[in-house]
Write a protein that holds these residues in place. Structure first.
Motif, PDB file in Angstrom:
ATOM      1  N   LEU A   1     -15.344   4.690 -23.417  1.00  0.00           N
ATOM      2  CA  LEU A   1     -16.033   5.156 -24.614  1.00  0.00           C
ATOM      3  C   LEU A   1     -17.385   5.713 -24.174  1.00  0.00           C
ATOM      4  CD1 LEU A   1     -16.302   5.347 -27.724  1.00  0.00           C
ATOM      5  CD2 LEU A   1     -17.233   3.031 -27.685  1.00  0.00           C
ATOM      6  N   SER A   2     -17.532   7.014 -24.246  1.00  0.00           N
ATOM      7  CA  SER A   2     -18.768   7.669 -23.825  1.00  0.00           C
ATOM      8  C   SER A   2     -19.681   7.863 -25.026  1.00  0.00           C
ATOM      9  CB  SER A   2     -18.455   9.021 -23.182  1.00  0.00           C
ATOM     10  OG  SER A   2     -17.729   8.846 -21.982  1.00  0.00           O
ATOM     11  N   ILE A   3     -20.850   7.252 -24.955  1.00  0.00           N
ATOM     12  CA  ILE A   3     -21.809   7.321 -26.052  1.00  0.00           C
ATOM     13  C   ILE A   3     -23.056   8.062 -25.556  1.00  0.00           C
ATOM     14  CG2 ILE A   3     -23.225   6.021 -27.688  1.00  0.00           C
ATOM     15  CD1 ILE A   3     -20.324   5.600 -28.210  1.00  0.00           C
ATOM     16  N   PRO A   4     -23.248   9.298 -25.972  1.00  0.00           N
ATOM     17  CA  PRO A   4     -24.483   9.990 -25.572  1.00  0.00           C
ATOM     18  C   PRO A   4     -25.676   9.408 -26.305  1.00  0.00           C
ATOM     19  CG  PRO A   4     -23.222  11.348 -27.099  1.00  0.00           C
ATOM     20  CD  PRO A   4     -22.377  10.144 -26.796  1.00  0.00           C
ATOM     21  N   PHE A   5     -26.818   9.365 -25.625  1.00  0.00           N
ATOM     22  CA  PHE A   5     -28.027   8.893 -26.292  1.00  0.00           C
ATOM     23  C   PHE A   5     -28.447   9.858 -27.392  1.00  0.00           C
ATOM     24  CE2 PHE A   5     -29.172   6.731 -22.063  1.00  0.00           C
ATOM     25  CZ  PHE A   5     -28.598   5.546 -22.485  1.00  0.00           C
ATOM     26  N   LYS A   6     -28.075  11.120 -27.233  1.00  0.00           N
ATOM     27  CA  LYS A   6     -28.342  12.123 -28.256  1.00  0.00           C
ATOM     28  C   LYS A   6     -27.077  12.948 -28.450  1.00  0.00           C
ATOM     29  CE  LYS A   6     -31.422  15.885 -29.612  1.00  0.00           C
ATOM     30  NZ  LYS A   6     -32.635  16.669 -29.273  1.00  0.00           N
ATOM     31  N   PRO A   7     -26.475  12.923 -29.649  1.00  0.00           N
ATOM     32  CA  PRO A   7     -25.247  13.691 -29.875  1.00  0.00           C
ATOM     33  C   PRO A   7     -25.453  15.182 -29.594  1.00  0.00           C
ATOM     34  CG  PRO A   7     -25.653  12.162 -31.686  1.00  0.00           C
ATOM     35  CD  PRO A   7     -26.880  12.153 -30.825  1.00  0.00           C
ATOM     36  N   LYS A   8     -24.465  15.777 -28.945  1.00  0.00           N
ATOM     37  CA  LYS A   8     -24.482  17.214 -28.644  1.00  0.00           C
ATOM     38  C   LYS A   8     -25.762  17.622 -27.905  1.00  0.00           C
ATOM     39  CE  LYS A   8     -21.627  18.259 -32.692  1.00  0.00           C
ATOM     40  NZ  LYS A   8     -21.512  18.995 -33.973  1.00  0.00           N
ATOM     41  N   PHE A   9     -26.125  16.819 -26.910  1.00  0.00           N
ATOM     42  CA  PHE A   9     -27.362  17.079 -26.176  1.00  0.00           C
ATOM     43  C   PHE A   9     -27.255  18.355 -25.344  1.00  0.00           C
ATOM     44  CE2 PHE A   9     -24.751  14.365 -23.469  1.00  0.00           C
ATOM     45  CZ  PHE A   9     -24.821  14.993 -22.239  1.00  0.00           C
ATOM     46  N   ASP A  10     -28.408  18.957 -25.146  1.00  0.00           N
ATOM     47  CA  ASP A  10     -28.534  20.150 -24.311  1.00  0.00           C
ATOM     48  C   ASP A  10     -29.557  19.816 -23.221  1.00  0.00           C
ATOM     49  OD1 ASP A  10     -29.128  22.558 -23.093  1.00  0.00           O
ATOM     50  OD2 ASP A  10     -29.280  23.702 -24.954  1.00  0.00           O
ATOM     51  N   LYS A  11     -29.076  19.610 -21.997  1.00  0.00           N
ATOM     52  CA  LYS A  11     -29.965  19.182 -20.921  1.00  0.00           C
ATOM     53  C   LYS A  11     -31.060  20.204 -20.621  1.00  0.00           C
ATOM     54  CE  LYS A  11     -26.744  18.225 -17.843  1.00  0.00           C
ATOM     55  NZ  LYS A  11     -26.138  17.735 -16.571  1.00  0.00           N
TER      56      LYS A  11
END
Length: 413
Positions: free
Chosen positions: A88-98
């Motif tokens: 289960l991959s949980i980004p700290f910010k949804p749809k992040f742009d590095k």
């Protein structure tokens, strides 16, 4: 001997944050640490979004300064690997742009991060910072505290003691009565590796919940220069009851686990395996008393599920500074007044600690944990809840909304 209104024991993230907030308020303090910085601290080394926001509260540009340091790498999320192998991959910010977004998390060795904060401390004339000072004994006086070294010599006196000297704090144990309770304490091991394969290109930190190692967990956190922080944690109660050799189990898992073994086959261990204890925030304890406040690990504020303690130490440091300034203004260092510090800390952290305690208990039921992981993969509300635990979003506000629970129960397919 010098006298101070406020003395802080320990210059880790909690103590350093408290000192810096006091300096921002124009309040002098004495900050003591038995080590000389930079010094190592056994830890997982992950810095969540909550750490970032605590840095910003100390000074608006402080996070940008950390983000520019080569001693850290940006981390954009967390991978939970359930007992059934489901990731289960949980980004700290949804749809992040590095390329465009501000960094949502970091990983940095504690020898570097703690020194980063101490370097800020060194620049503040309001803070009398002394290294290599081991406070071996504290003695209550009618007006505050006397601090003594191992030779019995007085180091200083103060009105208010902010105790931030870590998980093994003798003050927390002997004066504040925080006994080690195996139900609310985690045993951990940490080591460093070079050349671990299959690391996330976005530097997601990994928490592995392995079926035959539950209710423990294993972590793999990426670090600068291709290194990784690798370790295991398990409730002390379970370790004792099942007579588990954590060092042996760590080696076995990395050598035989079908997913992890290939990734570590060509890796090199750097240095020794170090053990440490984590007093967990799964039980609400008193954080203050007559003339003292407990901060961070000394206050048993570590997250019961993730093991995170840095952000909670910094949160407690900020609130300790706020109420220490008030105590000096009012010349009130009574237990009744300092209870305001307890209320402030738990108002900020208790709901999250409760959720983490529930998640921790799920580890005793692998099939149920698998259901939660599978559900979170399809349920945006549950996934967002896990993400918020590592960020500084106001999870408490969400928990007050009936619609949140409706989405949690009925959301997703």
């Amino acid at each position: 001997m010098p006298h101070y209104d406020i003395c802080i024991l320990g210059a880790g993230p909690g103590g350093a944050a408290a000192a810096l907030h006091l300096a921002n308020a124009g309040q002098p303090c004495l900050l003591l640490d038995r080590a000389a910085f930079p010094r190592d601290k056994t830890c997982g080394d992950a810095l969540s979004g909550k750490v970032i926001n605590e840095l910003k509260r100390i000074e608006p540009g402080l996070h940008a300064k950390l983000a520019a340091s080569p001693q850290q790498i940006p981390s954009w999320g967390i991978d939970f690997i359930a007992p059934n192998g489901r990731k289960l991959s949980i980004p700290f910010k949804p749809k992040f742009d590095k390329a465009a977004d501000a960094t949502a998390g970091h990983v940095a060795k504690r020898i570097d991060f703690d020194n980063f904060l101490v370097e800020e401390v060194r620049q503040r004339p309001e803070i009398d910072f002394r290294e290599n000072v081991d406070v071996a004994r504290t003695e209550r006086t009618p007006t505050g505290w006397q601090l003594f070294n191992k030779a019995g010599q007085e180091i200083a006196t103060c009105r208010l003691l902010l105790v931030a000297n870590g998980a093994q704090s003798e003050f927390a144990r002997k004066v504040a009565g925080h006994a080690l309770e195996p139900d609310h304490h985690c045993a951990g091991l940490r080591t460093y590796y070079d050349g671990v394969s299959g690391m996330s290109p976005d530097n997601f930190i990994e928490l592995h919940f392995i079926k035959d190692f539950l209710p423990g967990y294993l972590w793999v956190f990426p670090l600068p220069n291709g290194q990784a922080n690798v370790g295991v944690g398990m409730l002390s109660k379970t370790v004792a009851a099942k007579k588990i050799n954590l060092r042996q189990r760590l080696d076995e898992i990395l050598a035989t686990h079908p997913t992890l073994a290939p990734r570590f086959a060509g890796a090199t261990r750097l240095g020794s395996v170090k053990g440490f204890g984590l007093p967990l925030g799964s039980k609400r304890r008193s954080l203050s008393g007559a003339g003292y406040c407990l901060l961070g690990d000394a206050g048993s504020l570590i997250d019961p599920f993730s093991g995170e303690g840095i952000s909670h130490a910094m949160v407690s440091g900020r609130h300790a500074a706020i109420w220490a300034v008030e105590a000096v203004k009012k010349q009130d260092f009574s237990p009744e007044f300092l209870k305001n510090y307890d209320k402030a800390v738990y108002n900020r952290l208790w709901q999250e600690l409760r959720i983490s305690t529930v998640m921790q208990r799920l580890l005793n039921f692998p099939s149920l944990f698998n259901i939660v992981a599978n559900r979170a993969a399809r349920n945006p509300t549950l996934a967002a809840t896990l993400s918020m635990m590592f960020m500084d979003l106001d999870l408490r506000e969400q928990l007050r909304k009936p619609s949140f629970y409706f989405k949690l129960v009925f959301g997703g397919k």
